[in-house]
Write a protein that holds these residues in place. Structure first.
Motif, PDB file in Angstrom:
ATOM      1  N   VAL A 100       0.859  -1.175   0.000  1.00  0.00           N
ATOM      2  CA  VAL A 100       0.000   0.000   0.000  1.00  0.00           C
ATOM      3  C   VAL A 100       0.898   1.229   0.000  1.00  0.00           C
ATOM      4  CG1 VAL A 100      -1.763   1.298   1.259  1.00  0.00           C
ATOM      5  CG2 VAL A 100      -1.807  -1.209   1.285  1.00  0.00           C
ATOM      6  N   LEU A 155       1.574   4.789   1.019  1.00  0.00           N
ATOM      7  CA  LEU A 155       1.084   5.694   2.060  1.00  0.00           C
ATOM      8  C   LEU A 155       1.301   7.152   1.690  1.00  0.00           C
ATOM      9  CD1 LEU A 155       2.388   3.777   5.206  1.00  0.00           C
ATOM     10  CD2 LEU A 155       0.087   3.725   4.216  1.00  0.00           C
ATOM     11  N   GLU A 193       7.414   7.947   1.298  1.00  0.00           N
ATOM     12  CA  GLU A 193       7.159   7.005   2.388  1.00  0.00           C
ATOM     13  C   GLU A 193       7.435   5.577   1.930  1.00  0.00           C
ATOM     14  OE1 GLU A 193       6.084   7.757   5.559  1.00  0.00           O
ATOM     15  OE2 GLU A 193       6.392   9.836   4.951  1.00  0.00           O
ATOM     16  N   GLU A 235       3.558   0.000   2.865  1.00  0.00           N
ATOM     17  CA  GLU A 235       3.056  -0.793   3.982  1.00  0.00           C
ATOM     18  C   GLU A 235       2.569  -2.113   3.403  1.00  0.00           C
ATOM     19  OE1 GLU A 235       0.803   0.832   7.586  1.00  0.00           O
ATOM     20  OE2 GLU A 235      -0.818   0.018   6.319  1.00  0.00           O
ATOM     21  N   ARG A 253       0.433  -5.271   3.700  1.00  0.00           N
ATOM     22  CA  ARG A 253      -0.720  -5.764   4.457  1.00  0.00           C
ATOM     23  C   ARG A 253      -1.054  -7.192   4.052  1.00  0.00           C
ATOM     24  NH1 ARG A 253      -4.649  -0.544   3.633  1.00  0.00           N
ATOM     25  NH2 ARG A 253      -3.318   0.993   4.672  1.00  0.00           N
ATOM     26  N   SER A 302      -5.983   1.297  -3.920  1.00  0.00           N
ATOM     27  CA  SER A 302      -4.950   1.864  -3.048  1.00  0.00           C
ATOM     28  C   SER A 302      -3.981   2.764  -3.805  1.00  0.00           C
ATOM     29  CB  SER A 302      -4.187   0.739  -2.340  1.00  0.00           C
ATOM     30  OG  SER A 302      -3.504  -0.052  -3.284  1.00  0.00           O
ATOM     31  N   GLU A 329      -7.408  -1.230   5.647  1.00  0.00           N
ATOM     32  CA  GLU A 329      -6.517  -0.621   6.644  1.00  0.00           C
ATOM     33  C   GLU A 329      -6.412  -1.461   7.915  1.00  0.00           C
ATOM     34  OE1 GLU A 329      -7.647   3.388   7.502  1.00  0.00           O
ATOM     35  OE2 GLU A 329      -7.487   4.020   5.422  1.00  0.00           O
ATOM     36  N   TYR A 338       9.952   3.525  -3.941  1.00  0.00           N
ATOM     37  CA  TYR A 338       9.112   2.912  -2.895  1.00  0.00           C
ATOM     38  C   TYR A 338       9.726   1.620  -2.349  1.00  0.00           C
ATOM     39  CZ  TYR A 338       5.314   6.134  -4.017  1.00  0.00           C
ATOM     40  OH  TYR A 338       4.563   7.259  -4.205  1.00  0.00           O
ATOM     41  N   THR A 396      11.327   0.849   1.394  1.00  0.00           N
ATOM     42  CA  THR A 396      10.674  -0.209   2.168  1.00  0.00           C
ATOM     43  C   THR A 396      11.683  -1.257   2.619  1.00  0.00           C
ATOM     44  OG1 THR A 396       8.650   0.137   0.887  1.00  0.00           O
ATOM     45  CG2 THR A 396       8.830  -1.930   2.113  1.00  0.00           C
TER      46      THR A 396
END
Length: 196
Positions: free
Chosen positions: A84, A86, A90, A93, A95, A106, A115, A145, A149
């Motif tokens: 995802v 954000l 960033e 995320e 999930r 998303s 979420e 990204y 991450t």
């Protein structure tokens, strides 16, 4: 965190343009068959334990369709997570996508779990890419990204590129923050890269 080196960015920008054109040239009529064959190669050639969490992605643009692989892993009970976005700058995320749970838009045309889904650090990350070279260097879309991450994880997951074989370039410059792929899966088979 990641300061682009101007000469690398210029070269990568040129390579991205070439890679977009190269990927677009892959015959669309063959895409579905190529995606199924790539999924079979992944399932036969990528080492997984039953508890390994696999990060996949929802394909966009002209990316190879990883939904056949996603379906096969989910049907076998393999834990799967989806990224995802954000926000700009960033990390992603990841999930967990639990059986029977819906997916939601998303951003960037992708879908992801709600979420409320558990956030996990995967053991294996299947990475979308624009191009790759014979050394396992991956060319992404330039937003960083995945670099951000992966840099934040407690332990490095196995990195598996997923692409059409026609996305290979002769050479892609690698910066200090560019983690090389451990493996690559295409419709032509599975390729392992030596540790860099």
């Amino acid at each position: 965190m990641f300061e682009p080196v101007p000469q690398f960015e210029e070269e990568k920008s040129r390579l991205r343009q070439r890679a977009f054109e190269q990927r677009k040239a892959i015959l669309r009529a063959d895409w579905a068959d190529m995606a199924k064959v790539a999924a079979n190669h992944f399932l036969a050639g990528v080492p997984l334990s039953a508890s390994d969490v696999v990060a996949l992605y929802w394909p966009i643009r002209d990316e190879i369709d990883c939904k056949p692989l996603l379906t096969a892993l989910m049907d076998s009970g393999q834990p799967v997570c989806l990224p995802v976005v954000l926000g700009d700058g960033e990390p992603l995320e990841m999930r967990l996508w639990e059986q029977g749970q819906p997916l939601y838009p998303s951003g960037f045309g992708t879908l992801a779990p709600a979420e409320t889904a558990p956030v996990v650090e995967p053991d294996l990350v299947v990475i979308p890419l624009l191009a790759f070279d014979r050394l396992g260097t991956r060319l992404g879309y330039g937003k960083g990204y995945y670099d951000r991450t992966l840099a934040g994880y407690a332990k490095k997951p196995l990195l598996v590129g997923y692409a059409f074989s026609g996305q290979e370039l002769d050479f892609i410059p690698r910066e200090a923050h560019d983690l090389p792929l451990d493996m690559l899966v295409t419709e032509a088979g599975v390729q392992k890269f030596p540790a860099a």
